[in-house]
Design a protein around this motif. Sequence first.
Motif, PDB file in Angstrom:
ATOM      1  N   UNK A   1       0.826  -1.204   0.000  1.00  0.00           N
ATOM      2  CA  UNK A   1       0.000   0.000   0.000  1.00  0.00           C
ATOM      3  C   UNK A   1       0.865   1.261   0.000  1.00  0.00           C
ATOM      4  N   UNK A   2       2.068   1.141   0.556  1.00  0.00           N
ATOM      5  CA  UNK A   2       2.982   2.274   0.495  1.00  0.00           C
ATOM      6  C   UNK A   2       3.352   2.573  -0.957  1.00  0.00           C
ATOM      7  N   UNK A   3       3.616   1.501  -1.696  1.00  0.00           N
ATOM      8  CA  UNK A   3       3.950   1.682  -3.112  1.00  0.00           C
ATOM      9  C   UNK A   3       2.764   2.255  -3.868  1.00  0.00           C
ATOM     10  N   UNK A   4       1.561   1.758  -3.546  1.00  0.00           N
ATOM     11  CA  UNK A   4       0.362   2.300  -4.198  1.00  0.00           C
ATOM     12  C   UNK A   4       0.215   3.795  -3.945  1.00  0.00           C
ATOM     13  N   UNK A   5       0.504   4.189  -2.705  1.00  0.00           N
ATOM     14  CA  UNK A   5       0.377   5.604  -2.356  1.00  0.00           C
ATOM     15  C   UNK A   5       1.357   6.434  -3.164  1.00  0.00           C
ATOM     16  N   UNK A   6       2.569   5.888  -3.335  1.00  0.00           N
ATOM     17  CA  UNK A   6       3.569   6.621  -4.093  1.00  0.00           C
ATOM     18  C   UNK A   6       3.137   6.809  -5.544  1.00  0.00           C
TER      19      UNK A   6
END
Lengths: 344, 270
Positions: A335-340
Motif C-alpha cells: 500500500x505504500x507503493x500504491x500511495x507513491x
Amino acid sequence: MTLESMFCTRCSEGFEPHEKIVNSNGELWHTQCFVCAQCFRPFQDGIFYEFEGRKYCERDFHVLFAPCCNKCGEFVIGRVIKAMAASWHPQCFCCQLCNKELADSGFIRNQNRALCHSCNAKVKAQETGRYVCAKCHGLIDEEPLRFRGELFHGYHFNCTTCSVELDSTAREVKSRPGYAANDMLSYLKQKYNNELYCLRCHDKMGVPICGACRRPIEERVVTALGKNWHVEHFVCAKCEKPFLGHRHYENRGLAYCETHYHQLFGNLCFICNQVCAGDVFTALNKAWCVEHFSCTVCDQKLTQKSKFYEYDEKPVCKKCYEKFPSELRQRLRESHENTLKKPV
Amino acid sequence: MSKLKKIVEEVKDIPNAELDLVDRGISRLDDIAGLYQLTNITRLTLSHNKLTGLPAGLANLINLEILNLSNNSIVELPISLSSLPKLRILNVCINKLSSLPRGFGAFPALEVLDLSYNNLNENQLPSNFFMMQSLRALYLGDNEFEFIPKEIANLTNLQILGLRDNDLLILPREIGQLTRIRELHIQNNRLKILPPEIADLELLGSKSVLKMEENPWVPPIVEQYLLGISHVLKYLKTETYKILYNRLAQDFRNNQPPKADRRKKASRAR
C-alpha cells in the motif's frame, strides 16, 4: 514764628519756653495733648491714624472705623474688598467652589454665593447638561474640543500647520515624531508642547495609527504583522490578552499567545497531549516533545537520526517493524507503493 | 526468570518509573515475581512477547498511564483493565483479540486506543465502547469491521480514526459530527461511497490526513480522487452527489465486493 504766636492744636494754650513741642504736619501740640482722641494715651511708637481731623491710636482706630473681614473676622488694613454687602481682605474673598481669589478677576453672584467665572459656568453647565469652554466660559453647543485635559470651543484654536480654524475633530499631538517618549526631557516637552492639528495635517505628519482601534499612537508603538499597534491593543487573536512584550506567534495574518497558538495550530504532543515545551519533533502530521518521540510499538526513544517506519501514521522503529508479521509487512509495503504511485 | 525479577527489583523504589519488558519471551505475567506490587510505575511495555492473556491483577498498577501490549498473542483482555484510573494510552495492536470484555469502555482517562491487527468486528464491541469520551485516537485498522456503529458520534474528542484494512461497506453519516477529526484512514475497504457529511470535517489542512486508496469507489469519486483529495471533498458537497449518495446508500448491500482474504493473518494463526 515766635513763642507767643504758637498755640497747641488741641487745648489752644501757648507753650512755655523750653517746653517740648510736637510738630505733626505743621500742627503744634503739647506732648501731653498729642494723644489718641479716644483713649487719651500717647501713640505707641508715634503711630496714629487720622479720621475726620482727629487722631486715633491704632487700636482705637480699628475699633471705631476699620472694616472687619467677613471671612476671617480680622480688621482689614490696606485694600478693602467691598462685595456681597460685606468687607473682605483681598485674599479672603474667594470663589466659594474653587477657592480662587476673586479680587482682580471679578465674580458672579450665584444663589448668594460668590463664584469665579469658570465655576459659575460649570454650575450653569451642570444645570443645562452642556460643557463649558475653558477659555471663554461659554457653553459649548456642538462637540467640545479636548485639549490638554480641558474642553474648549474648537474655534478658539487654529491648526499649528495650516492655521485653519479647528473643530472637535482636531488632534492633539503629544510627542512630535522623533522624540523618544520615555526620557524625562521629552516627557516635559510633551507636557508643555502639546499642539493641535486639523485632521488633514495630522495625517500628513505620519503619526502611526493603531491597527486595532484606528487611533493615532502617541506612546510606545508595537510594530508587528506589518502594522502598528498600541501596546495594549496588540493582543492574542484567541484570548485577547495583550502580549505586553511577550513572544507572539503568527498564523494567517493573526497573532496568538503561545498557549493558544499551540492549542489551535497543533503543537500538542501526541503522547502527553500537552503543549510541546522547548524543541518539537514534527512528523506524520503530529508533534512530539523531544523526550516523548518514541516507537509506538516498543516505546523506545527515537532521535532525529533514527530511521522509522510509518504504521497508521505513527512511527515504528526498524527493530519492531522487522518483528511485524511478514504478511502485514508485505501489505504495508504494497500500500505504500500504491500511495507513491497515486497522482496528487 | 531471575533476570526479570532483577529488573522488577530495580524499578521498585523509583517514583514514576517506566518498565520495559520488550521481547523477553514472556508468556505468563504471573511468573514475574513482584510485578503487581509496582504501583509506582507509569508505563509498562510488554511488546514482542508471547502473552496469550492478561491476569486481572494487572489492575493493581494504579499509576499506569501507558500500557503497551503490542505483538503478543492475547486472545482476551480482563475487564479489570478498564478500571485503571490514569491509563491514557493502551496499545494492543498485533494480537489475537476476537472480542472485548463487557464494559470495556469504562476507562476513565483513555486517550489513545490501538486495537489494530486483531480479529474484531462490530458485533464484538461491548455496548459502552463508544462511551470513551476522552479518546483522541482510535485505531481499528486490520480488523473485520463491515459497519461502524453510529454511536461513534459520541467520541466527540476524537482526532484520529484508523479504519484501514477492514471489510467496511459503508460509513455512518454520523462521522460528520466528529468535528475534531484530523486523520481518517479508510484505505483498503469495500467502500463505494462516502457520506456527504465527511466534507464538513477539516481533512484538508497541513496537519490533516484522509487516506482512502484501494476502495471500489463509484466512478465520480474516482475521477475527483485522481485530481486530489480537495476535489473529492468539494464534490461530496454538491447536490449531484447527494442525489447519487441517497440512491446508492439504499442498496449498498447489493453487489458486495468480496471480503479480503485473511487466512494468512498472524492474528488468525492458532
